[in-house]
Design a protein around this motif. Structure first.
Motif, PDB file in Angstrom:
ATOM      1  N   SER A  17       0.828  -1.203   0.000  1.00  0.00           N
ATOM      2  CA  SER A  17       0.000   0.000   0.000  1.00  0.00           C
ATOM      3  C   SER A  17       0.864   1.255   0.000  1.00  0.00           C
ATOM      4  N   ALA A  18       1.929   1.255   0.807  1.00  0.00           N
ATOM      5  CA  ALA A  18       2.834   2.409   0.825  1.00  0.00           C
ATOM      6  C   ALA A  18       3.559   2.566  -0.503  1.00  0.00           C
ATOM      7  N   LEU A  19       3.962   1.421  -1.094  1.00  0.00           N
ATOM      8  CA  LEU A  19       4.623   1.488  -2.395  1.00  0.00           C
ATOM      9  C   LEU A  19       3.683   1.997  -3.475  1.00  0.00           C
ATOM     10  N   GLN A  20       2.419   1.595  -3.402  1.00  0.00           N
ATOM     11  CA  GLN A  20       1.438   2.065  -4.376  1.00  0.00           C
ATOM     12  C   GLN A  20       1.215   3.572  -4.243  1.00  0.00           C
ATOM     13  N   PHE A  26       4.531   9.716  -7.570  1.00  0.00           N
ATOM     14  CA  PHE A  26       5.561   9.907  -8.606  1.00  0.00           C
ATOM     15  C   PHE A  26       4.925  10.048  -9.994  1.00  0.00           C
ATOM     16  N   TRP A  27       3.944   9.230 -10.290  1.00  0.00           N
ATOM     17  CA  TRP A  27       3.313   9.254 -11.623  1.00  0.00           C
ATOM     18  C   TRP A  27       2.580  10.572 -11.869  1.00  0.00           C
ATOM     19  N   ASN A  31       4.623  14.975 -16.333  1.00  0.00           N
ATOM     20  CA  ASN A  31       3.710  15.460 -17.367  1.00  0.00           C
ATOM     21  C   ASN A  31       3.526  14.377 -18.428  1.00  0.00           C
ATOM     22  N   VAL A  32       2.802  14.697 -19.480  1.00  0.00           N
ATOM     23  CA  VAL A  32       2.473  13.691 -20.502  1.00  0.00           C
ATOM     24  C   VAL A  32       3.734  13.199 -21.206  1.00  0.00           C
ATOM     25  N   ALA A  33       4.627  14.106 -21.567  1.00  0.00           N
ATOM     26  CA  ALA A  33       5.849  13.702 -22.260  1.00  0.00           C
ATOM     27  C   ALA A  33       6.718  12.810 -21.383  1.00  0.00           C
ATOM     28  N   SER A  39       7.393   5.163 -20.017  1.00  0.00           N
ATOM     29  CA  SER A  39       6.829   3.945 -20.601  1.00  0.00           C
ATOM     30  C   SER A  39       7.738   3.389 -21.694  1.00  0.00           C
ATOM     31  N   ALA A  40       8.322   4.270 -22.506  1.00  0.00           N
ATOM     32  CA  ALA A  40       9.242   3.809 -23.547  1.00  0.00           C
ATOM     33  C   ALA A  40      10.483   3.168 -22.945  1.00  0.00           C
TER      34      ALA A  40
END
Length: 360
Positions: A17-20, A26-27, A31-33, A39-40
């Motif tokens: 739960s803490a890691l999530q 962080f996520w 921003n979008v870029a 992800s890449a």
């Protein structure tokens, strides 16, 4: 009614739960870029750990995500540059320079097919221009990407120097997180995309005309000829060279060193043969690509540019293009798969002129 978790599960659920929560925090700071870059990177790491080939879907997905991220970052800056008068002048001048060379290449393609000046076939010249423009624009975009990536380390260095003075707001908005890490990832994916696009245009044969132009530009500035002598050497010359090396080595070194030298020579010969095979494949792809363009242009000339009726006498089964009052370009379609066409310049025999050229 809430169900109490067993005591054995609580120590396990707590860390996850803490890691999530940390992951979500962080996520959401990205921003979008940056999310596309992250992800890449994950896709590339998965492909590397699984030892997948370069044409795998994971590398393709990483390339698309990196391209989306770069477009997301650089497009607003491009628009900002376009809105200024000096920036608009620079952009228009650059693309006018590229379009001029594409126009000249298109005219040469029409001349190679028909044997006459492209000014007599304006519609075919425009169509050839449309076929040539994508090659030039894609290749020059790659060159711009190279320049941006070469400037990227300098940008990161200046950013790190200015950061202690609180001047990083000049470069990024205050809510922009991890600028240095993002710059390094961007630099890596810039080189990655550069490699992918270079392989693509070389394997498809799109880069022959542009490569020839760039080679002549470099030769003009450096005054030196650029040739792949190592790939063009004759096998007999290589064998003669290796024989001389073996003779010298036999008189100066022992058998062990001769064996090592022979092994090195074998590796160099294998690399040379592999390079020859790659260059031959690139040449074949370039020939195939140009042949496709010529077939499309020839079909356009015959079906749309030429006329089936004219004031000049026309040979049955042919089509013509009037060059002037006295000459015409006759086009004959030859049967075959694919169909071939014959272009011949003939005198115009009309009701008023050209009767002296009539066969008796």
């Amino acid at each position: 009614m809430k169900l109490a978790l067993p005591s054995a599960i609580k120590p396990v659920v707590g860390p996850f739960s803490a890691l999530q929560k940390k992951w979500l925090v962080f996520w959401h700071t990205l921003n979008v870029a940056q999310r596309c870059y992250f992800s890449a990177t994950v896709l590339c790491l998965l492909a590397i750990f699984n030892e997948l080939p370069e044409d795998s879907s994971l590398y393709l997905g990483a390339s698309i995500l990196a391209l989306v991220a770069m477009t997301r970052e650089f497009w607003p800056r491009f628009i900002h540059l376009w809105e200024s008068l000096p920036g608009k002048a620079v952009i228009l001048l650059f693309y006018a320079f590229i379009a001029n060379y594409a126009l000249a290449q298109a005219a040469g393609m029409v001349n190679d097919i028909t044997g006459v000046n492209a000014d007599h076939l304006p519609y075919s010249h425009n169509f050839s221009m449309l076929l040539s423009v994508p090659t030039w624009f894609v290749t020059t975009s790659i060159l711009l990407l190279i320049l941006l990536q070469l400037i990227q380390p300098v940008y990161l260095f200046v950013l790190m120097l200015l950061r202690p003075f609180g001047l990083h707001k000049w470069w990024h908005s205050p809510d922009y997180q991890y600028p240095v890490t993002t710059g390094l990832v961007r630099f890596f994916f810039g080189l990655f995309l550069l490699y992918q696009m270079a392989v693509f245009i070389s394997s498809t044969g799109m880069s022959r005309g542009v490569n020839s132009f760039l080679r002549h530009i470099v030769e003009g500035f450096t005054g030196q000829s650029i040739q792949l002598n190592i790939a063009m050497q004759d096998d007999a010359d290589n064998a003669h060279k290796y024989t001389e090396i073996d003779a010298v080595a036999g008189s100066a070194v022992d058998d062990t060193e001769q064996a090592k030298l022979a092994e090195q020579q074998a590796e160099q010969q294998a690399e040379l043969n592999e390079l020859k095979v790659q260059l031959s494949a690139f040449e074949q792809n370039a020939d195939k690509y140009e042949r496709h363009l010529q077939n499309a242009l020839t079909y356009f000339i015959y079906e749309y540019e030429s006329d089936s009726r004219s004031r000049c006498e026309i040979t049955p089964g042919t089509r013509i293009i009037e060059l002037n009052d006295y000459e015409l370009l006759e086009i004959t379609k030859l049967e075959g798969d694919p169909a071939r066409y014959e272009f011949v310049v003939k005198p115009c025999i009309s009701a008023a002129i050209g009767h002296q050229f009539r066969s008796r």
